[in-house]
Design a protein around this motif. Structure first.
Motif, PDB file in Angstrom:
ATOM      1  N   ILE A  40       0.858  -1.185   0.000  1.00  0.00           N
ATOM      2  CA  ILE A  40       0.000   0.000   0.000  1.00  0.00           C
ATOM      3  C   ILE A  40       0.898   1.239   0.000  1.00  0.00           C
ATOM      4  N   PHE A  41       0.918   1.938  -1.119  1.00  0.00           N
ATOM      5  CA  PHE A  41       1.721   3.153  -1.241  1.00  0.00           C
ATOM      6  C   PHE A  41       0.809   4.355  -1.026  1.00  0.00           C
ATOM      7  N   ILE A  42       1.175   5.218  -0.086  1.00  0.00           N
ATOM      8  CA  ILE A  42       0.366   6.390   0.251  1.00  0.00           C
ATOM      9  C   ILE A  42       1.208   7.651   0.080  1.00  0.00           C
ATOM     10  N   TYR A  43       0.666   8.601  -0.661  1.00  0.00           N
ATOM     11  CA  TYR A  43       1.324   9.895  -0.816  1.00  0.00           C
ATOM     12  C   TYR A  43       0.380  10.974  -0.299  1.00  0.00           C
ATOM     13  N   CYS A  44       0.839  11.721   0.705  1.00  0.00           N
ATOM     14  CA  CYS A  44       0.018  12.737   1.342  1.00  0.00           C
ATOM     15  C   CYS A  44       0.225  14.082   0.630  1.00  0.00           C
ATOM     16  N   GLU A  91       4.742  13.925   1.788  1.00  0.00           N
ATOM     17  CA  GLU A  91       5.479  12.757   2.264  1.00  0.00           C
ATOM     18  C   GLU A  91       4.803  11.486   1.752  1.00  0.00           C
ATOM     19  N   ALA A  92       5.612  10.458   1.576  1.00  0.00           N
ATOM     20  CA  ALA A  92       5.097   9.177   1.088  1.00  0.00           C
ATOM     21  C   ALA A  92       5.526   8.061   2.027  1.00  0.00           C
ATOM     22  N   PHE A  93       4.727   7.014   2.025  1.00  0.00           N
ATOM     23  CA  PHE A  93       5.011   5.864   2.885  1.00  0.00           C
ATOM     24  C   PHE A  93       4.444   4.619   2.218  1.00  0.00           C
ATOM     25  N   PHE A 152       9.312  14.771   0.145  1.00  0.00           N
ATOM     26  CA  PHE A 152       9.570  15.446  -1.123  1.00  0.00           C
ATOM     27  C   PHE A 152       9.859  16.915  -0.812  1.00  0.00           C
ATOM     28  N   THR A 153      11.037  17.366  -1.192  1.00  0.00           N
ATOM     29  CA  THR A 153      11.504  18.666  -0.718  1.00  0.00           C
ATOM     30  C   THR A 153      11.418  19.784  -1.749  1.00  0.00           C
ATOM     31  N   ILE A 178       6.666   6.247 -10.441  1.00  0.00           N
ATOM     32  CA  ILE A 178       6.250   6.703  -9.109  1.00  0.00           C
ATOM     33  C   ILE A 178       7.215   6.195  -8.046  1.00  0.00           C
ATOM     34  N   LEU A 179       7.551   4.917  -8.128  1.00  0.00           N
ATOM     35  CA  LEU A 179       8.490   4.355  -7.149  1.00  0.00           C
ATOM     36  C   LEU A 179       9.892   4.925  -7.323  1.00  0.00           C
TER      37      LEU A 179
END
Length: 309
Positions: free
Chosen positions: A75-79, A99-101, A144-145, A183-184
Motif C-alpha cells: 500500500i503506497f500512500i502519498y500525502c 510525504e510518502a510511505f 519530497f523537498t 512513481i516508485l
C-alpha cells in the motif's frame, strides 16, 4: 498507561462509533479487475509492476482503515496535504504534506486521518516482481523537498487515472506498469536527501576542478584548502561516490588523458608526460604502467585502445 495495542483498539472503537461518511467529496477510486485480465498480468512488461486499486481521498476526515493480517498488496500512500497516522505492527508513523510511505504486504496495520488537519492522500495497492528492488519493506517516510518533485508525483498519479478511464487493454496495462515504476523511482531512486546532494555536489565540483588541472600536480592539501573541506570528509565522500580515494582518482584521470594523447597525437612520451605535469619521463612511465598495466611505449605502438582500471 495504555500499550500500543490498547491504543489502537481504543482508536478503532472510537471511530467505529463515530458517524462515518460513505465517501469523500471529490474522491476518486478505481479497482482494476486483475483476475479477469490474468493473461495481461502474466505479460513480461506487466508482471513486473501492476496495481489492483488506486484512489484519491481529499480532506478525508474520519478516514480509518485497519487490517490485522495485512493484505497481499503493498500500500503506497502519498500525502498531498494535511496529516495522518500510520501504524505498522504497532509502530507509529506520522505522515504529513508532501510525504510518502509504503506499508509492506502481509503486515498488520492501521491508518487514519488526523482530526485537526485531515490528510488528502493519493494511494495505490500494487504488486509485481520488481517491487523487491525498492526499499518498500523499510517502513520509512520519504519527504519530497521541492515543488518540482511534488508536481511530478501529482502528474504521475493523474496519468494513472487517465489511463484507467480508458479500456482495459494490454497496452494500457503495460502503460500503467511503466507509470508505477516512475512513481516508485521518483520516491526512492531520485536523490532528495540534502546531505547526499551536498556530498555529490562536492565530488562533482572537485572532479571538474581536477579535469581542468591535469597539467599540474595537485595535492590533497590543495584540494581541501581550495574547497574548504577536511581530508577525512573528502576521502569519505570520494570513496562513497567513486570507489576511489581523491588522489587515486586524479591520477586515473591523468592516465586516461595520457592514453588519449598517446593514441591521437604524434607527441613523444616525454611530451605527454610534460603536458600532464610530470617533469620526469621515467616517473611518468612507472605511474602509467602501474595504472594502465603496460608501458606508455607499448600502449602507443600496440593495438591498445581501452583504458584498463
Amino acid at each position: 498507561m495504555q500499550t500500543e495495542e490498547e491504543l489502537i483498539e481504543a482508536l478503532e472503537q472510537e471511530r467505529r462509533e463515530d458517524k462515518k461518511r460513505d465517501g469523500f467529496k471529490g474522491e476518486k477510486m478505481v479497482v482494476l479487475p486483475t483476475e479477469t485480465f490474468s493473461d495481461y498480468v502474466k505479460h513480461p512488461l506487466v508482471k513486473r509492476l501492476y496495481l489492483t486499486d488506486v484512489g484519491f481521498f481529499p480532506k478525508a476526515a474520519h478516514h480509518y482503515r485497519e487490517r490485522r493480517e495485512g493484505i497481499e498488496e503493498y500500500i503506497f500512500i502519498y500525502c498531498t496535504e494535511g496529516k495522518g497516522i500510520i501504524y505498522v505492527e504497532g509502530r507509529k508513523y506520522v505522515l504529513k504534506t508532501d510525504e510518502a510511505f509504503c506499508i509492506p504486504r502481509f503486515r498488520s496495520h492501521c491508518y487514519y486521518a488526523c482530526d485537526d488537519d485531515p490528510w488528502s492522500i493519493l494511494w495505490v495497492h500494487l504488486k509485481g516482481e520488481d517491487i523487491k528492488y525498492y526499499p518498500v519493506e523499510d517502513c520509512k517516510i520519504v519527504k519530497f523537498t521541492s515543488i518540482h518533485a511534488t508536481n511530478r508525483m501529482l502528474f504521475l498519479f493523474e496519468l494513472l487515472f487517465r489511463v484507467l478511464e480508458g479500456s482495459f487493454t494490454l497496452g494500457n496495462f503495460i502503460y500503467i506498469s511503466q507509470v508505477l515504476a516512475l512513481i516508485l523511482a521518483e520516491t526512492y531512486d531520485r536523490e532528495k536527501r540534502n546531505a547526499s546532494i551536498e556530498q555529490n555536489k562536492h565530488v562533482t565540483n572537485v572532479i571538474r576542478y581536477m579535469q581542468s588541472h591535469l597539467n599540474e600536480n595537485l595535492t590533497l592539501e590543495q584540494l581541501v584548502e581550495d574547497f574548504d573541506l577536511s581530508k577525512s570528509y573528502l576521502n569519505a565522500i570520494f570513496k562513497k561516490h567513486t570507489q576511489h580515494a581523491p588522489m587515486d582518482f586524479y591520477i586515473s584521470l591523468k592516465m586516461r588523458e595520457a592514453c588519449k594523447l598517446l593514441k591521437v597525437t604524434d607527441f613523444y612520451i616525454y611530451e605527454v608526460a610534460q603536458r600532464l605535469g610530470y617533469k620526469d619521463q621515467y616517473y611518468f612511465s612507472r605511474i602509467f604502467k602501474k595504472v594502465v598495466g603496460i608501458s606508455p611505449k607499448e600502449y602507443k605502438y600496440g593495438d591498445y585502445y581501452h583504458y584498463k582500471e
